[in-house]
Motif scaffolding. Structure first.
Motif, PDB file in Angstrom:
ATOM      1  N   GLN A   1      13.750   4.984  -7.684  1.00  0.00           N
ATOM      2  CA  GLN A   1      14.578   6.039  -8.279  1.00  0.00           C
ATOM      3  C   GLN A   1      14.128   6.378  -9.696  1.00  0.00           C
ATOM      4  OE1 GLN A   1      18.691   4.860  -7.911  1.00  0.00           O
ATOM      5  NE2 GLN A   1      18.684   5.042  -5.684  1.00  0.00           N
ATOM      6  N   CYS A   2      12.836   6.660  -9.811  1.00  0.00           N
ATOM      7  CA  CYS A   2      12.277   7.102 -11.087  1.00  0.00           C
ATOM      8  C   CYS A   2      11.214   8.144 -10.782  1.00  0.00           C
ATOM      9  CB  CYS A   2      11.682   5.932 -11.869  1.00  0.00           C
ATOM     10  SG  CYS A   2      10.284   5.125 -11.024  1.00  0.00           S
ATOM     11  N   SER A   3      10.561   8.679 -11.801  1.00  0.00           N
ATOM     12  CA  SER A   3       9.545   9.706 -11.581  1.00  0.00           C
ATOM     13  C   SER A   3       8.203   9.079 -11.215  1.00  0.00           C
ATOM     14  CB  SER A   3       9.386  10.566 -12.835  1.00  0.00           C
ATOM     15  OG  SER A   3       8.781   9.824 -13.869  1.00  0.00           O
ATOM     16  N   GLN A   4       7.354   9.887 -10.569  1.00  0.00           N
ATOM     17  CA  GLN A   4       6.026   9.419 -10.190  1.00  0.00           C
ATOM     18  C   GLN A   4       5.191   9.139 -11.442  1.00  0.00           C
ATOM     19  OE1 GLN A   4       2.927  11.368 -10.319  1.00  0.00           O
ATOM     20  NE2 GLN A   4       1.653  10.281  -8.870  1.00  0.00           N
ATOM     21  N   ASN A   5       5.415   9.928 -12.506  1.00  0.00           N
ATOM     22  CA  ASN A   5       4.693   9.713 -13.756  1.00  0.00           C
ATOM     23  C   ASN A   5       5.001   8.339 -14.339  1.00  0.00           C
ATOM     24  OD1 ASN A   5       3.356  12.157 -13.853  1.00  0.00           O
ATOM     25  ND2 ASN A   5       4.999  13.215 -14.897  1.00  0.00           N
ATOM     26  N   THR A   6       6.262   7.915 -14.223  1.00  0.00           N
ATOM     27  CA  THR A   6       6.657   6.596 -14.731  1.00  0.00           C
ATOM     28  C   THR A   6       5.912   5.489 -13.985  1.00  0.00           C
ATOM     29  OG1 THR A   6       8.864   7.377 -15.348  1.00  0.00           O
ATOM     30  CG2 THR A   6       8.592   5.002 -15.016  1.00  0.00           C
ATOM     31  N   VAL A   7       5.807   5.631 -12.673  1.00  0.00           N
ATOM     32  CA  VAL A   7       5.094   4.627 -11.864  1.00  0.00           C
ATOM     33  C   VAL A   7       3.630   4.561 -12.282  1.00  0.00           C
ATOM     34  CG1 VAL A   7       4.335   4.020  -9.539  1.00  0.00           C
ATOM     35  CG2 VAL A   7       6.651   4.873  -9.907  1.00  0.00           C
TER      36      VAL A   7
ATOM     37  N   GLN B   1       0.813  -1.220   0.000  1.00  0.00           N
ATOM     38  CA  GLN B   1       0.000   0.000   0.000  1.00  0.00           C
ATOM     39  C   GLN B   1       0.852   1.278   0.000  1.00  0.00           C
ATOM     40  OE1 GLN B   1      -3.749   0.319   0.096  1.00  0.00           O
ATOM     41  NE2 GLN B   1      -3.174  -1.583  -0.935  1.00  0.00           N
ATOM     42  N   MET B   2       1.981   1.236  -0.699  1.00  0.00           N
ATOM     43  CA  MET B   2       2.819   2.427  -0.829  1.00  0.00           C
ATOM     44  C   MET B   2       2.204   3.373  -1.855  1.00  0.00           C
ATOM     45  SD  MET B   2       6.638   0.690  -0.817  1.00  0.00           S
ATOM     46  CE  MET B   2       7.465   2.272  -1.070  1.00  0.00           C
ATOM     47  N   THR B   3       2.401   4.667  -1.672  1.00  0.00           N
ATOM     48  CA  THR B   3       1.895   5.644  -2.632  1.00  0.00           C
ATOM     49  C   THR B   3       2.770   5.620  -3.882  1.00  0.00           C
ATOM     50  OG1 THR B   3       3.290   7.442  -1.785  1.00  0.00           O
ATOM     51  CG2 THR B   3       1.128   7.117  -0.740  1.00  0.00           C
ATOM     52  N   THR B   4       2.254   6.212  -4.966  1.00  0.00           N
ATOM     53  CA  THR B   4       3.045   6.269  -6.199  1.00  0.00           C
ATOM     54  C   THR B   4       4.316   7.082  -6.001  1.00  0.00           C
ATOM     55  OG1 THR B   4       1.673   8.149  -6.925  1.00  0.00           O
ATOM     56  CG2 THR B   4       1.079   5.955  -7.741  1.00  0.00           C
ATOM     57  N   TRP B   5       4.233   8.117  -5.156  1.00  0.00           N
ATOM     58  CA  TRP B   5       5.422   8.921  -4.866  1.00  0.00           C
ATOM     59  C   TRP B   5       6.451   8.097  -4.113  1.00  0.00           C
ATOM     60  CZ3 TRP B   5       6.480  13.175  -7.341  1.00  0.00           C
ATOM     61  CH2 TRP B   5       5.451  13.974  -7.822  1.00  0.00           C
ATOM     62  N   ALA B   6       5.995   7.296  -3.133  1.00  0.00           N
ATOM     63  CA  ALA B   6       6.914   6.465  -2.346  1.00  0.00           C
ATOM     64  C   ALA B   6       7.557   5.396  -3.219  1.00  0.00           C
ATOM     65  CB  ALA B   6       6.170   5.825  -1.177  1.00  0.00           C
ATOM     66  N   VAL B   7       6.761   4.808  -4.121  1.00  0.00           N
ATOM     67  CA  VAL B   7       7.290   3.795  -5.037  1.00  0.00           C
ATOM     68  C   VAL B   7       8.337   4.415  -5.960  1.00  0.00           C
ATOM     69  CG1 VAL B   7       6.728   2.221  -6.921  1.00  0.00           C
ATOM     70  CG2 VAL B   7       5.186   2.399  -4.964  1.00  0.00           C
ATOM     71  N   ALA B   8       8.026   5.611  -6.465  1.00  0.00           N
ATOM     72  CA  ALA B   8       8.958   6.306  -7.367  1.00  0.00           C
ATOM     73  C   ALA B   8      10.277   6.601  -6.666  1.00  0.00           C
ATOM     74  CB  ALA B   8       8.319   7.602  -7.868  1.00  0.00           C
ATOM     75  N   GLU B   9      10.183   7.020  -5.417  1.00  0.00           N
ATOM     76  CA  GLU B   9      11.398   7.330  -4.659  1.00  0.00           C
ATOM     77  C   GLU B   9      12.214   6.069  -4.406  1.00  0.00           C
ATOM     78  OE1 GLU B   9      12.751   9.677  -0.568  1.00  0.00           O
ATOM     79  OE2 GLU B   9      10.633   9.436  -1.063  1.00  0.00           O
ATOM     80  N   LYS B  10      11.543   4.973  -4.118  1.00  0.00           N
ATOM     81  CA  LYS B  10      12.241   3.710  -3.841  1.00  0.00           C
ATOM     82  C   LYS B  10      12.924   3.176  -5.093  1.00  0.00           C
ATOM     83  CE  LYS B  10      11.537  -0.928  -1.946  1.00  0.00           C
ATOM     84  NZ  LYS B  10      12.614  -0.778  -0.951  1.00  0.00           N
TER      85      LYS B  10
END
Length: 271
Positions: A40-46, A29-38
């Protein structure tokens, strides 16, 4: 179990395994921002990968004036990124709204044609046929997007819907996993040296090593953590502190997170 990771192809497409994205976004249940940070890509990519893998995206759909968006895109000729800046959202959101609008428009046309009993050729509002023709002629997705003044994301979306295989660089190499692990763990060669040896990016080497279950050594650079904390407490941005220390902003952020001081992204004054 081998650890899954993100790999960047020669055309800069970031590949995120579906199982990894499912684990982080759905199970944890991670947010798209948290996934992107983990990753190392942009939130748009996620978000794009979630749509591609048909994984339902959580959250409330942002209310946007579709008519205004279509007007800005068709009449004013503004790009998705420019429209996204106006409405303070991602260009992926704008692209989704345009896609929904045109799909609904084409659906209404098809229904009207069926009811009238007439076959009328409907010209797509977005250059779908031109995108497919150009790509099959050998033009890259990036070049097509630039020529048509649209996002590369939309070009790839059209190609995926048309079930056209996306080309990958011929420079992609099959590297021996055993050999790579030996050189990294036993010969203690760095990812940079291995990248030069195999003529690939160091990120690709790191990805293959993670896939093989190898824990990367990383860079343990000694930084003045006291000064970093003092500057951050004064409101200095992470990027400005990184410039002051001569390192990456990620290295500064890691030091701050370790001390529980990192507050996330915010506008801050420079040194």
């Amino acid at each position: 179990m081998k650890q899954q990771t993100v790999e960047i192809s020669e055309e800069r497409r970031i590949t995120i395994p579906r199982s990894l994205l499912w684990t982080l976004y759905v199970e944890k249940q991670m947010t798209t921002w948290a996934v992107a940070e983990k990753l190392q890509c942009s939130q748009n990519t996620v978000v794009r990968r979630l749509h591609e893998y048909c994984i339902p995206v959580r959250g409330i759909k942002k209310s946007l004036p579709t008519d205004e968006i279509v007007y800005l895109y068709e009449v004013k000729g503004k790009s998705m990124q420019e429209i996204a800046t106006i409405y303070q959202c991602s260009h992926t959101t704008i692209g989704q709204r345009l896609h929904e609008h045109y799909c609904l428009k084409e659906s209404n046309k098809a229904t009207a044609n069926k009811n009238d009993g007439r076959k009328r050729a409907s010209r797509p509002c977005l250059p779908t046929a031109e995108i497919i023709k150009s790509y099959q002629a050998g033009t890259s997705a990036t070049a097509i997007a630039k020529n048509l003044k649209i996002s590369r994301w939309y070009v790839l979306k059209v190609l995926h819907h048309a079930q056209i295989t996306i080309r990958h660089s011929c420079r992609y190499k099959n590297i021996s996993e055993d050999e790579l692990v030996y050189l990294y763990t036993v010969a203690h060669m760095s990812t940079e040296r291995l990248a030069n040896l195999y003529h690939v990016r160091s990120g690709t080497i790191a990805s293959r090593l993670r896939d093989a279950g190898v824990s990367l050594r990383g860079h343990r650079r000694q930084l003045d953590e006291v000064r970093i904390c003092e500057l951050y407490a004064k409101g200095i941005s992470v990027s400005a502190i990184a410039k002051d220390q001569g390192c990456s902003h990620t290295a500064v952020r890691c030091r701050l997170e370790r001390r529980g001081l990192y507050r996330g992204r915010k506008k801050a004054k420079s040194i």
